[in-house]
Design an enzyme around this catalytic site. Structure first.
Site, mmCIF file in Angstrom:
data_model
loop_
_atom_site.group_PDB
_atom_site.id
_atom_site.type_symbol
_atom_site.label_atom_id
_atom_site.label_comp_id
_atom_site.label_asym_id
_atom_site.label_seq_id
_atom_site.Cartn_x
_atom_site.Cartn_y
_atom_site.Cartn_z
ATOM 1 N N ILE A 1 4.980 -4.201 -7.769
ATOM 2 C CA ILE A 1 4.157 -3.038 -8.104
ATOM 3 C C ILE A 1 4.726 -1.827 -7.369
ATOM 4 C CG2 ILE A 1 1.850 -2.023 -8.041
ATOM 5 C CD1 ILE A 1 0.752 -4.921 -7.860
ATOM 6 N N ARG A 2 5.286 -0.869 -8.118
ATOM 7 C CA ARG A 2 5.907 0.324 -7.508
ATOM 8 C C ARG A 2 6.743 -0.079 -6.296
ATOM 9 N NH1 ARG A 2 2.094 4.493 -5.653
ATOM 10 N NH2 ARG A 2 4.020 5.460 -4.999
ATOM 11 N N GLY B 1 0.860 -1.186 0.000
ATOM 12 C CA GLY B 1 0.000 0.000 0.000
ATOM 13 C C GLY B 1 0.890 1.228 0.000
ATOM 14 N N GLU B 2 0.531 2.214 0.778
ATOM 15 C CA GLU B 2 1.312 3.446 0.892
ATOM 16 C C GLU B 2 1.920 3.520 2.288
ATOM 17 O OE1 GLU B 2 2.001 5.608 -1.461
ATOM 18 O OE2 GLU B 2 0.737 4.677 -2.981
ATOM 19 N N SER B 3 3.224 3.368 2.383
ATOM 20 C CA SER B 3 3.886 3.325 3.689
ATOM 21 C C SER B 3 3.694 4.619 4.479
ATOM 22 C CB SER B 3 5.380 3.021 3.525
ATOM 23 O OG SER B 3 6.005 4.015 2.728
ATOM 24 N N ARG C 1 12.979 3.319 -1.700
ATOM 25 C CA ARG C 1 11.550 3.390 -2.028
ATOM 26 C C ARG C 1 11.339 3.499 -3.538
ATOM 27 N NH1 ARG C 1 7.870 6.255 1.877
ATOM 28 N NH2 ARG C 1 6.801 6.602 -0.057
ATOM 29 N N CYS D 1 6.185 -5.094 0.362
ATOM 30 C CA CYS D 1 6.234 -3.816 -0.340
ATOM 31 C C CYS D 1 6.265 -2.629 0.637
ATOM 32 C CB CYS D 1 5.101 -3.733 -1.353
ATOM 33 S SG CYS D 1 5.362 -2.484 -2.629
ATOM 34 N N HIS E 1 4.709 -8.971 -3.918
ATOM 35 C CA HIS E 1 3.372 -9.249 -3.374
ATOM 36 C C HIS E 1 3.002 -10.724 -3.522
ATOM 37 C CE1 HIS E 1 2.067 -5.016 -2.847
ATOM 38 N NE2 HIS E 1 2.931 -4.798 -3.830
ATOM 39 N N GLU F 1 0.820 -12.332 -1.983
ATOM 40 C CA GLU F 1 -0.629 -12.490 -1.831
ATOM 41 C C GLU F 1 -1.353 -12.414 -3.167
ATOM 42 O OE1 GLU F 1 -0.034 -8.010 -1.637
ATOM 43 O OE2 GLU F 1 1.104 -9.804 -1.079
#
EC number: 4.3.3.6
Length: 191
Positions: free
Chosen positions: A133-134, A47-49, A106, A79, A169, A171
């Site tokens: 992903i990113r 997600g967004e850390s 990052r 991630c 990821h 998952e």
């Protein structure tokens, strides 16, 4: 066995489903009382850390979570979770839980368009599917950190005690392999 999945933001539901598929009781951690229940492990999802770190502070979950991890509670971080655990970031001065002696870069693979899929060796599991992903990657590791996987000469998975930190990821690839989640569950059982 009860494993908490941080459910403040990001790709947490896929982790919940993967753990339940393996027979673990997966509970979503959304507020401090959720974190105070007995847990055998914790997942920090992608997600967004920055957002996750901010919400952990606002909800009073930051210090208790940091303490649990530092005391040896098994954790699977993917991630953004990797960034939360890092003791140092090469391209950001904002640190979060800082429980793992690694230096992380990052968004190392660039923007969303830099996302990709590959398969690579992962510790003793052999080749596993990896969706990036990113994604960050690990620039360097400190004492006691075991490198589990590298892609294009960049470290993308490492373990420090019972902290399992992944740039990708797993998952999202459960249909192809549950190996990484199984490995994490084994760390929780051995706690």
């Amino acid at each position: 066995m009860k494993i908490g999945v941080l459910a403040l933001q990001g790709a947490f539901i896929e982790h919940v489903q993967a753990l339940r598929q393996l027979g673990a009781e997966a509970v979503e951690l959304r507020q401090l009382p959720d974190l105070e229940q007995p847990l055998d492990g914790i997942v920090l999802p992608g997600g967004e850390s920055t957002v996750q770190g901010k919400l952990l502070h606002e909800l009073g979950m930051f210090a208790p979570l940091q303490k649990k991890i530092a005391q040896g509670l098994p954790v699977l971080a993917t991630c953004a979770g990797m960034i939360l655990l890092a003791e140092k970031l090469t391209n950001d001065s904002k640190l979060h839980l800082a429980t793992m002696p690694i230096t992380v870069k990052r968004n190392a693979y660039g923007r969303q368009l830099g996302s990709f899929f590959t398969e690579a060796e992962f510790g003793k599991l052999g080749k596993v599917p990896m969706t990036f992903i990113r994604t960050p990657y690990i620039d360097s590791v400190g004492d006691g950190v075991e490198v589990l996987a590298a892609v294009d000469e960049h470290i993308v998975a490492a373990q420090y005690g019972k902290q399992l930190d992944l740039a990708f990821h797993p998952e999202l690839d459960v249909a192809k392999s549950t190996g990484i989640h199984e490995y994490f569950v084994s760390l929780c059982v051995a706690k």
